[in-house]
Each structure stands twice: as structure tokens, then as C-alpha cells.
Design a protein around this motif. Structure first.
Motif, mmCIF file in Angstrom:
data_model
loop_
_atom_site.group_PDB
_atom_site.id
_atom_site.type_symbol
_atom_site.label_atom_id
_atom_site.label_comp_id
_atom_site.label_asym_id
_atom_site.label_seq_id
_atom_site.Cartn_x
_atom_site.Cartn_y
_atom_site.Cartn_z
ATOM 1 N N SER A 75 2.533 5.117 2.876
ATOM 2 C CA SER A 75 2.650 6.436 3.623
ATOM 3 C C SER A 75 2.732 7.478 2.362
ATOM 4 O O SER A 75 3.251 8.523 2.702
ATOM 5 C CB SER A 75 3.866 6.351 4.550
ATOM 6 O OG SER A 75 4.911 6.222 3.717
ATOM 7 N N LYS A 124 0.915 10.651 3.961
ATOM 8 C CA LYS A 124 1.789 11.192 4.955
ATOM 9 C C LYS A 124 3.038 11.872 4.326
ATOM 10 O O LYS A 124 3.417 12.949 4.729
ATOM 11 C CB LYS A 124 2.410 10.088 5.967
ATOM 12 C CG LYS A 124 3.034 10.493 7.055
ATOM 13 C CD LYS A 124 3.506 9.597 8.165
ATOM 14 C CE LYS A 124 4.355 10.043 9.208
ATOM 15 N NZ LYS A 124 4.663 8.955 10.073
ATOM 16 N N ASP A 125 3.871 11.247 3.278
ATOM 17 C CA ASP A 125 4.982 12.126 2.790
ATOM 18 C C ASP A 125 4.316 13.051 1.980
ATOM 19 O O ASP A 125 5.058 14.237 1.832
ATOM 20 C CB ASP A 125 5.395 10.920 1.440
ATOM 21 C CG ASP A 125 6.080 9.908 2.139
ATOM 22 O OD1 ASP A 125 6.473 10.098 3.316
ATOM 23 O OD2 ASP A 125 6.430 9.131 1.717
#
Length: 67
Positions: free
Chosen positions: A23, A26-27
């Protein structure tokens, strides 16, 4: 006392770069959105609030002052 927002963002980016999670993107997007919101709030002028309420007979019931 907290870190400067730009320094904090740089440190979080470095932490994201070191992690090997799926992720990452996304982070990174979340971090950039959070940083943008923080920068917008810090560029706004200071606001103050004063609340003064009285009882029916005129005594101060509550006094709150935030600067």
C-alpha cells in the motif's frame, strides 16, 4: 513540541520509502493530502472566539475564551 510540518512530511516519506508494503502508493497519496490540508490550515489567519453567557438575573454563567 511538534516537528515542523515540512520536516514531518519528509520524515514520513522516508519511512514509506523504507517499508516494502503493497500500500505504498495509498500511503503516499494519504500523506500528500494530509500535508496539503495542514499547509492550508497553517496559512489561514488566526481566529479567536469569545463566549459569554449570563443567567436570567445577569450573573456570568460561563465564560470561555479561545485564542
Amino acid at each position: 513540541m511538534g516537528m515542523h510540518p515540512l520536516h514531518e512530511a519528509a520524515m514520513r516519506l522516508a519511512d514509506i520509502g523504507l517499508s516494502r508494503s503493497r500500500s505504498k502508493s495509498k500511503d503516499l497519496v494519504g500523506l500528500l493530502l494530509c500535508h496539503g490540508a495542514r499547509a492550508l490550515r497553517s496559512s489561514q489567519p488566526r481566529a479567536s472566539l469569545r463566549i459569554h453567557t449570563v443567567t436570567p438575573v445577569g450573573y456570568a454563567a460561563v465564560k470561555i475564551r479561545l485564542k
